[in-house]
Scaffold this motif. Structure first.
Motif, PDB file in Angstrom:
ATOM      1  N   ALA A   1       0.888  -1.165   0.000  1.00  0.00           N
ATOM      2  CA  ALA A   1       0.000   0.000   0.000  1.00  0.00           C
ATOM      3  C   ALA A   1       0.927   1.216   0.000  1.00  0.00           C
ATOM      4  CB  ALA A   1      -0.902  -0.009   1.223  1.00  0.00           C
TER       5      ALA A   1
ATOM      6  N   SER B   1      -3.551   9.444  -5.464  1.00  0.00           N
ATOM      7  CA  SER B   1      -4.696   8.552  -5.287  1.00  0.00           C
ATOM      8  C   SER B   1      -5.975   9.371  -5.198  1.00  0.00           C
ATOM      9  CB  SER B   1      -4.536   7.703  -4.024  1.00  0.00           C
ATOM     10  OG  SER B   1      -4.856   8.458  -2.874  1.00  0.00           O
TER      11      SER B   1
ATOM     12  N   GLY C   1      -3.504   9.586   0.689  1.00  0.00           N
ATOM     13  CA  GLY C   1      -4.039   8.330   0.192  1.00  0.00           C
ATOM     14  C   GLY C   1      -2.939   7.329  -0.124  1.00  0.00           C
TER      15      GLY C   1
ATOM     16  N   LEU D   1      -2.929   0.506  -3.610  1.00  0.00           N
ATOM     17  CA  LEU D   1      -2.591  -0.879  -3.303  1.00  0.00           C
ATOM     18  C   LEU D   1      -2.188  -1.607  -4.581  1.00  0.00           C
ATOM     19  CD1 LEU D   1      -2.462  -3.149  -1.222  1.00  0.00           C
ATOM     20  CD2 LEU D   1      -4.866  -3.610  -1.686  1.00  0.00           C
TER      21      LEU D   1
ATOM     22  N   VAL E   1      -6.701  -0.962  -5.898  1.00  0.00           N
ATOM     23  CA  VAL E   1      -7.615   0.002  -5.307  1.00  0.00           C
ATOM     24  C   VAL E   1      -6.818   1.142  -4.667  1.00  0.00           C
ATOM     25  CG1 VAL E   1      -7.727  -1.143  -3.037  1.00  0.00           C
ATOM     26  CG2 VAL E   1      -9.691   0.154  -3.849  1.00  0.00           C
ATOM     27  N   ASP E   2      -7.477   2.304  -4.552  1.00  0.00           N
ATOM     28  CA  ASP E   2      -6.939   3.403  -3.748  1.00  0.00           C
ATOM     29  C   ASP E   2      -7.582   3.318  -2.368  1.00  0.00           C
ATOM     30  OD1 ASP E   2      -5.399   4.426  -5.799  1.00  0.00           O
ATOM     31  OD2 ASP E   2      -6.873   5.915  -6.402  1.00  0.00           O
ATOM     32  N   MET E   3      -6.825   3.654  -1.343  1.00  0.00           N
ATOM     33  CA  MET E   3      -7.313   3.587   0.032  1.00  0.00           C
ATOM     34  C   MET E   3      -7.016   4.904   0.741  1.00  0.00           C
ATOM     35  SD  MET E   3      -5.898  -0.291   0.843  1.00  0.00           S
ATOM     36  CE  MET E   3      -4.740   0.346   1.968  1.00  0.00           C
TER      37      MET E   3
END
Length: 88
Positions: free
Chosen positions: A55, A61, A67, A70, A85-87
């Motif tokens: 991550a 992101s 952000g 991943l 995905v963005d987290m």
């Protein structure tokens, strides 16, 4: 060192210094997402760390600032890590 790698940028490289890969280090290519096309230095990572992916903090992101994007190893091709995905 492969000439194609010599012109590539490394994730997290110092913007004022060397931004390309360094001989003797291990890299994977990030594919898709906000860090598409960058190389990630995985030198010294354990097999477990590599299998877990990463991550990676990025201001690019969808959850900026702070952000993370991943990336996971591509099955069958450990030299490529795919964005999932963005987290926050």
């Amino acid at each position: 060192m492969d000439e194609e790698l010599a012109v590539r940028r490394v994730y997290g490289a110092d913007h004022d210094g060397e931004q390309g890969p360094v001989a003797g280090r291990s890299y994977v290519e990030l594919v898709g997402g906000p860090l598409d096309g960058l190389l990630l230095d995985i030198t010294g990572w354990s097999a477990e760390d590599i299998a877990a992916g990463a991550a990676l903090p990025t201001e690019l992101s969808r959850f900026t600032p702070g952000g993370r994007a991943l990336y996971d190893p591509r099955p069958g091709d450990g030299a490529i890590w795919d964005w999932s995905v963005d987290m926050p």
